[in-house]
Design a protein around this motif. Structure first.
Motif, PDB file in Angstrom:
ATOM      1  N   ASP A   1     -50.936  93.773 -92.916  1.00  0.00           N
ATOM      2  CA  ASP A   1     -50.732  92.649 -94.045  1.00  0.00           C
ATOM      3  C   ASP A   1     -51.617  92.761 -95.176  1.00  0.00           C
ATOM      4  OD1 ASP A   1     -49.881  90.616 -95.295  1.00  0.00           O
ATOM      5  OD2 ASP A   1     -51.074  88.837 -94.188  1.00  0.00           O
ATOM      6  N   PRO A   2     -51.573  94.124 -95.932  1.00  0.00           N
ATOM      7  CA  PRO A   2     -52.575  94.469 -96.738  1.00  0.00           C
ATOM      8  C   PRO A   2     -52.724  93.776 -97.862  1.00  0.00           C
ATOM      9  CG  PRO A   2     -50.758  96.299 -96.570  1.00  0.00           C
ATOM     10  CD  PRO A   2     -50.453  95.264 -95.452  1.00  0.00           C
ATOM     11  N   LEU A   3     -51.496  93.206 -98.267  1.00  0.00           N
ATOM     12  CA  LEU A   3     -51.656  92.548 -99.552  1.00  0.00           C
ATOM     13  C   LEU A   3     -52.544  91.300 -99.589  1.00  0.00           C
ATOM     14  CD1 LEU A   3     -47.898  92.693-100.670  1.00  0.00           C
ATOM     15  CD2 LEU A   3     -49.918  93.903-101.697  1.00  0.00           C
ATOM     16  N   SER A   4     -52.780  90.931 -98.283  1.00  0.00           N
ATOM     17  CA  SER A   4     -53.779  89.503 -98.006  1.00  0.00           C
ATOM     18  C   SER A   4     -55.189  90.098 -98.615  1.00  0.00           C
ATOM     19  CB  SER A   4     -53.749  89.436 -96.737  1.00  0.00           C
ATOM     20  OG  SER A   4     -52.700  88.561 -96.332  1.00  0.00           O
ATOM     21  N   LEU A   5     -55.438  91.366 -98.663  1.00  0.00           N
ATOM     22  CA  LEU A   5     -56.884  91.757 -99.436  1.00  0.00           C
ATOM     23  C   LEU A   5     -56.830  91.609-100.699  1.00  0.00           C
ATOM     24  CD1 LEU A   5     -57.045  95.361 -97.696  1.00  0.00           C
ATOM     25  CD2 LEU A   5     -58.324  93.212 -96.836  1.00  0.00           C
TER      26      LEU A   5
ATOM     27  N   GLY B   1     -61.518  91.354-107.066  1.00  0.00           N
ATOM     28  CA  GLY B   1     -61.691  92.805-107.431  1.00  0.00           C
ATOM     29  C   GLY B   1     -61.009  93.788-106.863  1.00  0.00           C
ATOM     30  N   VAL B   2     -60.064  93.285-105.854  1.00  0.00           N
ATOM     31  CA  VAL B   2     -58.847  93.996-105.198  1.00  0.00           C
ATOM     32  C   VAL B   2     -57.398  93.597-105.616  1.00  0.00           C
ATOM     33  CG1 VAL B   2     -58.326  94.588-102.871  1.00  0.00           C
ATOM     34  CG2 VAL B   2     -60.483  93.988-103.127  1.00  0.00           C
ATOM     35  N   THR B   3     -57.065  94.631-106.383  1.00  0.00           N
ATOM     36  CA  THR B   3     -55.762  94.769-106.960  1.00  0.00           C
ATOM     37  C   THR B   3     -54.755  94.929-105.641  1.00  0.00           C
ATOM     38  OG1 THR B   3     -55.538  96.944-107.496  1.00  0.00           O
ATOM     39  CG2 THR B   3     -56.387  95.173-108.958  1.00  0.00           C
TER      40      THR B   3
ATOM     41  N   PHE C   1     -53.311 100.891-101.335  1.00  0.00           N
ATOM     42  CA  PHE C   1     -54.223 102.285-101.094  1.00  0.00           C
ATOM     43  C   PHE C   1     -54.992 102.304 -99.918  1.00  0.00           C
ATOM     44  CE2 PHE C   1     -57.644 104.967-101.780  1.00  0.00           C
ATOM     45  CZ  PHE C   1     -57.222 106.276-101.915  1.00  0.00           C
ATOM     46  N   ILE C   2     -55.819 101.222 -99.631  1.00  0.00           N
ATOM     47  CA  ILE C   2     -56.738 101.007 -98.432  1.00  0.00           C
ATOM     48  C   ILE C   2     -56.066 101.209 -97.274  1.00  0.00           C
ATOM     49  CG2 ILE C   2     -58.066  99.247 -97.327  1.00  0.00           C
ATOM     50  CD1 ILE C   2     -59.214  98.727-100.406  1.00  0.00           C
ATOM     51  N   SER C   3     -55.027 100.427 -97.040  1.00  0.00           N
ATOM     52  CA  SER C   3     -53.944 100.433 -95.913  1.00  0.00           C
ATOM     53  C   SER C   3     -53.553 101.673 -95.735  1.00  0.00           C
ATOM     54  CB  SER C   3     -52.807  99.462 -96.179  1.00  0.00           C
ATOM     55  OG  SER C   3     -52.018  99.286 -95.090  1.00  0.00           O
ATOM     56  N   THR C   4     -52.987 102.643 -96.668  1.00  0.00           N
ATOM     57  CA  THR C   4     -52.597 103.739 -96.378  1.00  0.00           C
ATOM     58  C   THR C   4     -53.536 104.821 -96.066  1.00  0.00           C
ATOM     59  OG1 THR C   4     -50.851 103.591 -98.291  1.00  0.00           O
ATOM     60  CG2 THR C   4     -51.390 105.778 -97.509  1.00  0.00           C
TER      61      THR C   4
END
Length: 738
Positions: free
Chosen positions: A118-122, A127-129, A135-138
């Protein structure tokens, strides 16, 4: 042994050292509050990870008690503190300690699940778009994929170093590709043994007669034979061996071979009634060599100028007198696009070469001088007074090409030189010779200098011998021994050996000494006495800089393995002041004399303000420094200082004693040459000749008269399969036909 293995469980507290290319890692493991240092080939390890390790304790005199891990089962960190350390270690691109703290404070023990699923929760975090979150999830999924490859291959006892190579090539598709065709692990970039890939194939239920298995088996066998010096193999011989190794009939083998030929993985060449099978790169090399040499020979023309007047001018200016064959060599080099000058020690090759260089410079020709090894290039510079480089350095290794050896100098970017002169041509293999020819501009000339009686190249082919034997390339062999050289017993005995005559063994007043020692177990003691005490005391020689022990073999009490151990203990014993590290069963210590045993084009070196890349098979250096924390060492190769990690040291060997094969292209003030009776296959003439001719001032031969007689009388030449000779004949015929 497995019942003696121990298990450790804990979380990674701190990474001390890590090499992602090889998988070697050193870290501190927190085992319920007790810190234990762990070492091993475990791949990518991250701070905060929980590990279950299998292995055993080892003791290092330098680093103390350590746990050497053999296997590793990873579990992701579960507590918020472990997860924060894991994310903050920099293991995931885009996540540092500050962001790791924010993620764990917001999501706690669910942080890793959020990143993966669920990376969009980040993006709820300041500061996290959404783009950065994805990108972090990938990046996290890539990391998980690499670890999955490591764990999958560890089931088959395959190291993380291999897993790292697989991941570089196939990334997220790695496991799927391996399961479909485990033999992809045998390709040249990954380099796994065929038998180990076969074991994976068996576990995956792949048929014994699968086409992939047959092709991989054929290619692996051809690579093994290329390492043994063969550029190709007769088809019938390859099929015969493949039947035995693969346990399949000839028709099935031919079916797989036909598929490999269709796909271009293998090439076939038929000469008359014989057919030869090639790996693609070796066929390409031999075909190109033949075509380029035919082109150059045709460029020479038939009306050659007589350079006698110019040669007389050099004789007058230098107050020398060339003999007939020297004049013929100079004349031939000036008038032909391709020329070979060969000859043994004391026959005036250097004097002749200097005359050729002078005459070429008078004609305003631009020159490049080169040799296969650094030591040979250095010696070439010393005797000619001209700058000489290794062939690799002349052609400029291209570091951007990672899957094979490539050079920046080629047909598209050729050398500017009008004439290229290569010394020690007997050491040049077919792939290197192809690269050299590709780098010559169309109008350039090539002069090859060497000794055809020496051992052939370490790599595939027997280029110099084949080119001389082919007969179409203008060649002069210098045979006259000059008066000053004739006073050296090293020189006269070398020529006797070539002729099959027993060398003079009783002269104790010259530079060639024979020491009879029938008991081989006593030879190591004698070698140590000579190296450590007798030669330094009598002649002032440095045991490490001036004296070299050469031996026919690695095995037995007079082989390099045992002699190196004994000599290291005598010349560079352990002490608390010297750092040392053990790689397999070899201890490397500050002050040791070492040799690179495999080409490595990526090693960075520095020589004063000069920088470069590449350390090559046969280069000898000295260990100058060792970092006590990382285990990295600094080696000085003739002024070039290069840093090695512990894993890179697998490409090194001690060099107090080296094989005669490895000594090619080098010259030493004093050579000690102990003979052996361990293998009759090693008792042949040009091996003895090559060893003797490495000595510049003193040669000490240790053994028995019978051993010397056996070697001199055995003129067995190493058989090497190559088709340069017939290919050149065909190329010349076709060019004349056009």
């Amino acid at each position: 042994m497995e019942e003696n293995l121990e298990k450790l469980n804990g979380s990674v507290d701190e990474i001390v050292f890590s090499n992602l290319d090889t998988g070697y890692v050193v870290f501190d493991l927190d085992c319920s509050g007790q810190m234990i240092t762990v070492v091993g080939e475990l791949g990518s390890i991250s701070e905060g990870e929980r590990l279950e390790l299998t292995g055993g304790y080892v003791y290092s005199a330098k680093y103390g008690r350590q746990f050497k891990a053999v296997t590793c089962i990873r579990t992701l960190p579960t507590s918020p503190a472990e997860i924060r350390k894991y994310l903050g270690s920099g293991i995931i691109k885009g996540v540092g300690p500050a962001l790791a703290k924010k993620i764990v404070e917001r999501f706690g023990s669910d942080s890793l699940d959020i990143i993966e699923n669920d990376p969009l929760s980040l993006s709820e975090l300041k500061g996290v778009t959404s783009d950065k979150a994805l990108f972090i999830s990938t990046e996290y999924r890539k990391l998980s994929g690499m670890k999955n490859v490591v764990e999958y291959l560890q089931k088959f006892d395959i190291s993380p170093a291999v897993a790292a190579e697989v991941w570089k090539k196939y990334e997220s598709s790695s496991i799927a590709f391996i399961k479909d065709n485990p033999y992809i692990l045998c390709d040249e970039t990954i380099g796994l043994d065929f038998d180990r890939a076969d074991a994976i194939a068996f576990s995956e239920g792949i048929s014994n007669d699968s086409t992939n298995r047959i092709i991989a088996g054929l290619m692996c066998f051809l690579r093994e034979n290329a390492d043994a010096g063969h550029a190709c193999l007769p088809v019938n011989k390859l099929v015969e061996v493949a039947q035995e190794i693969l346990e399949l009939n000839a028709d099935t083998i031919h079916r797989g071979m036909d598929e490999a030929l269709k796909s271009g993985q293998l090439e076939i060449l038929t000469i008359g009634d014989k057919s030869y099978i090639y790996l693609r790169e070796y066929y390409r090399a031999e075909k190109y060599i033949a075509d380029k040499l035919a082109f150059m020979l045709n460029m020479s023309g038939t009306q050659l100028k007589d350079w006698s007047t110019e040669i007389k001018g050099i004789e007058f200016a230098e107050s020398i007198q060339y003999e007939t064959m020297q004049k013929a060599a100079i004349n031939g080099c000036m008038g032909n696009k391709v020329f070979i000058m060969t000859g043994g020690p004391g026959t005036g090759k250097t004097t002749t070469l200097n005359g050729i260089i002078q005459l070429l410079k008078q004609q305003k020709k631009s020159l490049s001088l080169a040799a296969p090894t650094g030591r040979a290039a250095k010696r070439m510079s010393e005797v000619t007074g001209e700058s000489a480089k290794t062939i690799h350095r002349l052609l400029e290794v291209d570091p951007t090409v990672t899957d094979r050896l490539a050079f920046k100098k080629n047909e598209k970017s050729p050398l500017k030189s009008d004439v290229v002169i290569v010394d020690e041509m007997s050491m040049v293999d077919v792939l290197l010779f192809e690269a050299l020819l590709r780098a010559l501009k169309p109008s350039a000339s090539l002069i090859m200098v060497g000794d055809s009686h020496q051992l052939p190249s370490v790599g595939a082919g027997n280029v110099l011998k084949d080119l001389i034997a082919e007969g179409d390339i203008p060649t002069v062999e210098l045979t006259k021994i000059f008066r000053q050289a004739a006073e050296s017993l090293i020189v006269t005995n070398a020529h006797k050996i070539v002729k099959g005559e027993l060398p003079e063994l009783n002269d104790r007043k010259n530079d060639f000494f024979f020491m009879c020692c029938p008991d081989e177990t006593e030879i190591p003691k004698l070698v140590i006495q000579l190296t450590k005490t007798r030669l330094p005391k009598t002649y002032g020689y440095s045991p490490l800089e001036d004296i070299q022990i050469l031996t026919p073999t690695r095995l037995g009490c007079t082989g390099t393995k045992e002699l190196n151990r004994a000599l290291q203990l005598a010349l560079n014993p352990p002490s608390k002041a010297k750092g040392e590290i053990k790689v397999f069963d070899t201890v490397f210590r500050v002050g040791d004399k070492v040799m690179q045993i495999k080409n490595d084009y990526d090693i960075d070196w520095r020589k004063g303000a000069e920088q470069g890349q590449g350390v090559f098979n046969g280069d000898i250096g000295f260990i100058e420094e060792m970092d006590k924390h990382s285990g990295n060492i600094i080696i000085n190769f003739d002024g070039k200082r290069a840093e090695y990690t512990a894993e890179m040291m697998r490409r090194l060997d001690l060099a107090y004693a080296v094989t005669i094969h490895k000594s090619q292209g080098s010259e030493y003030s004093a050579v000690i040459l102990p003979l052996t009776s361990i293998s009759r296959n090693l008792m042949y003439r040009n091996l003895l000749y090559t060893g003797v001719t490495r000595a510049k001032n003193i040669l000490i031969l240790i053994g028995t008269r019978d051993q010397v007689e056996v070697m001199v009388s055995n003129n067995r030449r190493t058989l090497r399969y190559s088709c340069i000779k017939p290919l050149l004949k065909i190329a010349l015929k076709n060019s004349k036909g056009n």
